[in-house]
Enzyme design. Structure first.
Site, PDB file in Angstrom:
ATOM      1  N   PHE A 208      -2.582 -14.241  17.078  1.00  0.00           N
ATOM      2  CA  PHE A 208      -3.776 -14.071  16.258  1.00  0.00           C
ATOM      3  C   PHE A 208      -3.573 -12.845  15.366  1.00  0.00           C
ATOM      4  CE2 PHE A 208      -8.069 -13.271  14.942  1.00  0.00           C
ATOM      5  CZ  PHE A 208      -8.567 -14.552  14.772  1.00  0.00           C
ATOM      6  N   VAL A 209      -3.726 -13.051  14.063  1.00  0.00           N
ATOM      7  CA  VAL A 209      -3.463 -11.969  13.116  1.00  0.00           C
ATOM      8  C   VAL A 209      -4.715 -11.607  12.328  1.00  0.00           C
ATOM      9  CG1 VAL A 209      -1.001 -12.453  12.871  1.00  0.00           C
ATOM     10  CG2 VAL A 209      -2.636 -13.643  11.397  1.00  0.00           C
TER      11      VAL A 209
ATOM     12  N   ARG B 222     -10.824  -7.609   7.470  1.00  0.00           N
ATOM     13  CA  ARG B 222     -10.363  -8.346   6.290  1.00  0.00           C
ATOM     14  C   ARG B 222      -9.751  -7.417   5.247  1.00  0.00           C
ATOM     15  NH1 ARG B 222     -12.404 -13.585   6.719  1.00  0.00           N
ATOM     16  NH2 ARG B 222     -14.486 -13.799   7.599  1.00  0.00           N
TER      17      ARG B 222
HETATM   18  P1  IMP Z   1      -7.528 -24.352  11.624  1.00  0.00           P
HETATM   19  O1  IMP Z   1      -8.630 -25.288  11.245  1.00  0.00           O
HETATM   20  O2  IMP Z   1      -7.306 -24.312  13.104  1.00  0.00           O
HETATM   21  O3  IMP Z   1      -6.231 -24.633  10.861  1.00  0.00           O
HETATM   22  O4  IMP Z   1      -8.001 -22.891  11.293  1.00  0.00           O
HETATM   23  C1  IMP Z   1      -8.154 -22.449  10.027  1.00  0.00           C
HETATM   24  C2  IMP Z   1      -9.051 -21.226   9.992  1.00  0.00           C
HETATM   25  O5  IMP Z   1      -9.097 -20.529  11.246  1.00  0.00           O
HETATM   26  C3  IMP Z   1      -8.503 -20.234   9.007  1.00  0.00           C
HETATM   27  O6  IMP Z   1      -8.992 -20.482   7.712  1.00  0.00           O
HETATM   28  C4  IMP Z   1      -8.973 -18.915   9.581  1.00  0.00           C
HETATM   29  O7  IMP Z   1     -10.282 -18.618   9.119  1.00  0.00           O
HETATM   30  C5  IMP Z   1      -9.035 -19.129  11.073  1.00  0.00           C
HETATM   31  N1  IMP Z   1      -7.837 -18.613  11.742  1.00  0.00           N
HETATM   32  C6  IMP Z   1      -6.832 -19.295  12.312  1.00  0.00           C
HETATM   33  N2  IMP Z   1      -5.896 -18.501  12.831  1.00  0.00           N
HETATM   34  C7  IMP Z   1      -6.300 -17.236  12.574  1.00  0.00           C
HETATM   35  C8  IMP Z   1      -5.732 -15.928  12.843  1.00  0.00           C
HETATM   36  O8  IMP Z   1      -4.645 -15.759  13.419  1.00  0.00           O
HETATM   37  N3  IMP Z   1      -6.471 -14.869  12.401  1.00  0.00           N
HETATM   38  C9  IMP Z   1      -7.661 -14.997  11.755  1.00  0.00           C
HETATM   39  N4  IMP Z   1      -8.216 -16.186  11.477  1.00  0.00           N
HETATM   40  C10 IMP Z   1      -7.537 -17.303  11.881  1.00  0.00           C
HETATM   41 MG    MG Z   2     -11.891 -16.906   9.923  1.00  0.00          MG
END
Ligand code: IMP
Ligand code: MG
Length: 191
Positions: free
Chosen positions: A151-152, A164
């Site tokens: 997690f970043v 952010r």
């Molecule tokens: P997904 O639908 O699982 O692909 O997640 C997409 C969204 O999750 C991104 O646009 C981010 O807002 C959030 N997200 C996913 N991984 C991270 C992370 O490592 N750090 C912060 N936000 C994340």
């Molecule tokens: Mg987010």
């Protein structure tokens, strides 16, 4: 348990260099197309702001806000539009700009949703690709960096709405147990 900003995964200089390359590719591919760049709020704003200033072609901007994650680091699996585009994308060349593709659910949903509005073309640009976490196959046309399954935060990416504004991308780490001499930047009070 609290969290804190851990080791830097990608420095500001590395991000800036990669964005020059991505913007060059976007400018080349969209030179005559007057594309709409659709930024996914809020995480993509920092990346989008740097990308468009490095791409020396006519573009317009629009934004969409989606919910996918809850407040923490886990995915809910559900995606919905919180705030929609302000204009039509019919017959426009659309480039979605995302901060990170994780499970792929958000991007998959958004691609399908925007496709149904009949754009002339639809592509996806993501600063980060967490390829090891993918649950749904999504085509990513422009990728900044592929990162490991951690997690970043920073450079637009948040944890519980914070971090952010960090000018680099760092790993979020659990706070070690016990008192911290000199205090820390952890957001323990938010959890
Ligand atoms: P997904 O639908 O699982 O692909 O997640 C997409 C969204 O999750 C991104 O646009 C981010 O807002 C959030 N997200 C996913 N991984 C991270 C992370 O490592 N750090 C912060 N936000 C994340
Ligand atoms: Mg987010």
């Amino acid at each position: 348990m609290g969290h804190r900003v851990g080791r830097v995964l990608i420095t500001g200089e590395e991000i800036a260099g990669r964005i020059q390359e991505l913007a060059g590719a976007v400018a080349h591919d969209y030179a005559e197309k007057d594309p709409v760049l659709v930024g996914v709020l809020k995480g993509a704003v920092v990346f989008l702001a740097d990308l468009i200033r490095a791409a020396d072609i006519p573009i317009t901007l629009d934004f969409v806000e989606l919910s996918s994650y809850g407040a923490g680091t886990g995915s809910s699996g559900l995606v919905e539009i919180i705030s929609d585009l302000s204009g039509s994308i019919e017959n426009r060349h659309v480039l979605i700009v995302e901060d990170i593709i994780d499970t792929g659910r958000t991007a998959h949903y958004l691609r399908r949703n925007l496709e149904s509005r009949h754009p002339a073309s639809l592509r996806l640009c993501a600063l980060l690709n967490k390829a090891g976490r993918r649950e749904i196959v999504v085509e990513i046309d422009y990728v900044g960096f592929t990162i490991p399954n951690e997690f970043v935060v920073g450079y637009g990416l948040d944890f519980m709405a914070h971090y952010r504004n960090l000018p680099y991308i760092a790993v979020l780490e659990p706070e070690p147990a016990g008192p911290e001499p000199g205090g820390s930047l952890a957001l323990q009070d938010l959890e």
